[in-house]
Design a protein around this motif. Sequence first.
Motif, PDB file in Angstrom:
ATOM      1  N   ASP A   1       0.844  -1.193   0.000  1.00  0.00           N
ATOM      2  CA  ASP A   1       0.000   0.000   0.000  1.00  0.00           C
ATOM      3  C   ASP A   1       0.881   1.246   0.000  1.00  0.00           C
ATOM      4  O   ASP A   1       1.982   1.237   0.557  1.00  0.00           O
ATOM      5  CB  ASP A   1      -0.895   0.035   1.238  1.00  0.00           C
ATOM      6  CG  ASP A   1      -1.954  -1.052   1.249  1.00  0.00           C
ATOM      7  OD1 ASP A   1      -2.138  -1.721   0.209  1.00  0.00           O
ATOM      8  OD2 ASP A   1      -2.593  -1.238   2.294  1.00  0.00           O
TER       9      ASP A   1
ATOM     10  N   THR B   1       0.921   5.254   1.218  1.00  0.00           N
ATOM     11  CA  THR B   1       0.197   6.148   2.113  1.00  0.00           C
ATOM     12  C   THR B   1       1.022   7.380   2.454  1.00  0.00           C
ATOM     13  O   THR B   1       2.249   7.330   2.485  1.00  0.00           O
ATOM     14  CB  THR B   1      -0.227   5.429   3.410  1.00  0.00           C
ATOM     15  OG1 THR B   1      -1.053   6.297   4.182  1.00  0.00           O
ATOM     16  CG2 THR B   1       0.971   4.988   4.232  1.00  0.00           C
ATOM     17  N   ASP B   2       0.309   8.479   2.703  1.00  0.00           N
ATOM     18  CA  ASP B   2       0.939   9.684   3.237  1.00  0.00           C
ATOM     19  C   ASP B   2       0.339  10.008   4.593  1.00  0.00           C
ATOM     20  O   ASP B   2       0.499  11.081   5.127  1.00  0.00           O
ATOM     21  CB  ASP B   2       0.798  10.869   2.274  1.00  0.00           C
ATOM     22  CG  ASP B   2      -0.627  11.374   2.137  1.00  0.00           C
ATOM     23  OD1 ASP B   2      -1.570  10.712   2.627  1.00  0.00           O
ATOM     24  OD2 ASP B   2      -0.809  12.442   1.529  1.00  0.00           O
TER      25      ASP B   2
ATOM     26  N   ASN C   1      -4.149   9.696   3.360  1.00  0.00           N
ATOM     27  CA  ASN C   1      -4.531   9.086   2.087  1.00  0.00           C
ATOM     28  C   ASN C   1      -3.783   7.767   1.898  1.00  0.00           C
ATOM     29  O   ASN C   1      -2.577   7.694   2.144  1.00  0.00           O
ATOM     30  CB  ASN C   1      -4.177  10.020   0.919  1.00  0.00           C
ATOM     31  CG  ASN C   1      -4.832  11.360   1.055  1.00  0.00           C
ATOM     32  OD1 ASN C   1      -6.041  11.476   1.067  1.00  0.00           O
ATOM     33  ND2 ASN C   1      -4.017  12.405   1.175  1.00  0.00           N
ATOM     34  N   THR C   2      -4.504   6.767   1.439  1.00  0.00           N
ATOM     35  CA  THR C   2      -3.889   5.458   1.181  1.00  0.00           C
ATOM     36  C   THR C   2      -4.355   4.945  -0.171  1.00  0.00           C
ATOM     37  O   THR C   2      -5.546   4.996  -0.487  1.00  0.00           O
ATOM     38  CB  THR C   2      -4.264   4.434   2.269  1.00  0.00           C
ATOM     39  OG1 THR C   2      -3.773   4.906   3.524  1.00  0.00           O
ATOM     40  CG2 THR C   2      -3.661   3.072   1.977  1.00  0.00           C
TER      41      THR C   2
ATOM     42  N   SER D   1      -4.500   1.515  -1.849  1.00  0.00           N
ATOM     43  CA  SER D   1      -4.380   0.107  -1.480  1.00  0.00           C
ATOM     44  C   SER D   1      -3.995  -0.757  -2.663  1.00  0.00           C
ATOM     45  O   SER D   1      -4.444  -0.536  -3.786  1.00  0.00           O
ATOM     46  CB  SER D   1      -5.703  -0.398  -0.898  1.00  0.00           C
ATOM     47  OG  SER D   1      -5.996   0.294   0.290  1.00  0.00           O
TER      48      SER D   1
ATOM     49  N   TRP E   1       5.106  10.332   1.692  1.00  0.00           N
ATOM     50  CA  TRP E   1       4.578   9.067   1.193  1.00  0.00           C
ATOM     51  C   TRP E   1       5.491   7.907   1.557  1.00  0.00           C
ATOM     52  O   TRP E   1       6.712   8.003   1.479  1.00  0.00           O
ATOM     53  CB  TRP E   1       4.376   9.124  -0.318  1.00  0.00           C
ATOM     54  CG  TRP E   1       3.156   9.902  -0.691  1.00  0.00           C
ATOM     55  CD1 TRP E   1       3.079  11.246  -0.890  1.00  0.00           C
ATOM     56  CD2 TRP E   1       1.843   9.388  -0.861  1.00  0.00           C
ATOM     57  NE1 TRP E   1       1.786  11.604  -1.193  1.00  0.00           N
ATOM     58  CE2 TRP E   1       1.004  10.476  -1.181  1.00  0.00           C
ATOM     59  CE3 TRP E   1       1.285   8.114  -0.779  1.00  0.00           C
ATOM     60  CZ2 TRP E   1      -0.353  10.329  -1.413  1.00  0.00           C
ATOM     61  CZ3 TRP E   1      -0.076   7.968  -1.022  1.00  0.00           C
ATOM     62  CH2 TRP E   1      -0.884   9.063  -1.332  1.00  0.00           C
TER      63      TRP E   1
ATOM     64  N   GLU F   1       0.245  -4.691   9.288  1.00  0.00           N
ATOM     65  CA  GLU F   1       1.417  -3.973   8.792  1.00  0.00           C
ATOM     66  C   GLU F   1       2.686  -4.673   9.266  1.00  0.00           C
ATOM     67  O   GLU F   1       2.854  -4.958  10.449  1.00  0.00           O
ATOM     68  CB  GLU F   1       1.395  -2.532   9.297  1.00  0.00           C
ATOM     69  CG  GLU F   1       2.530  -1.714   8.767  1.00  0.00           C
ATOM     70  CD  GLU F   1       2.493  -0.274   9.231  1.00  0.00           C
ATOM     71  OE1 GLU F   1       3.566   0.234   9.574  1.00  0.00           O
ATOM     72  OE2 GLU F   1       1.402   0.331   9.240  1.00  0.00           O
TER      73      GLU F   1
ATOM     74  N   ARG G   1       7.526  -0.588   6.772  1.00  0.00           N
ATOM     75  CA  ARG G   1       7.319   0.689   6.073  1.00  0.00           C
ATOM     76  C   ARG G   1       8.634   1.143   5.474  1.00  0.00           C
ATOM     77  O   ARG G   1       9.684   0.985   6.089  1.00  0.00           O
ATOM     78  CB  ARG G   1       6.854   1.787   7.027  1.00  0.00           C
ATOM     79  CG  ARG G   1       5.420   1.706   7.393  1.00  0.00           C
ATOM     80  CD  ARG G   1       5.047   2.866   8.326  1.00  0.00           C
ATOM     81  NE  ARG G   1       3.629   2.780   8.610  1.00  0.00           N
ATOM     82  CZ  ARG G   1       2.716   3.614   8.136  1.00  0.00           C
ATOM     83  NH1 ARG G   1       3.087   4.640   7.387  1.00  0.00           N
ATOM     84  NH2 ARG G   1       1.449   3.453   8.400  1.00  0.00           N
TER      85      ARG G   1
END
Length: 89
Positions: free
Chosen positions: A23, A25-26, A29-30, A32, A69, A80, A83
Amino acid sequence: MSDERLSDSKLQRSASLMHFYFDLTDGPNTISDAQGVDAADLAEAIEQAGIAIEELRSGGELVDVDSLWELVIKNFEGNELYRMPIIDH
């Protein structure tokens, strides 16, 4: 006979693969990843994610992306696992 062994080894490898989702993401907002990828373990998934980010960079798709991001690796249950930043700091 060797074809049977090859098929058996492919089946064993595919049975041992794990499914991961990448995914983007910031925070608020994601985007997917609905498809995901198969990998032997998290280390291989991290390697594949790094390759995917490099392909996006070289293709010019990250020109307008800011440093907030991240690519988030999740398992098939949605947990998760890792990252990584999209933009090198």
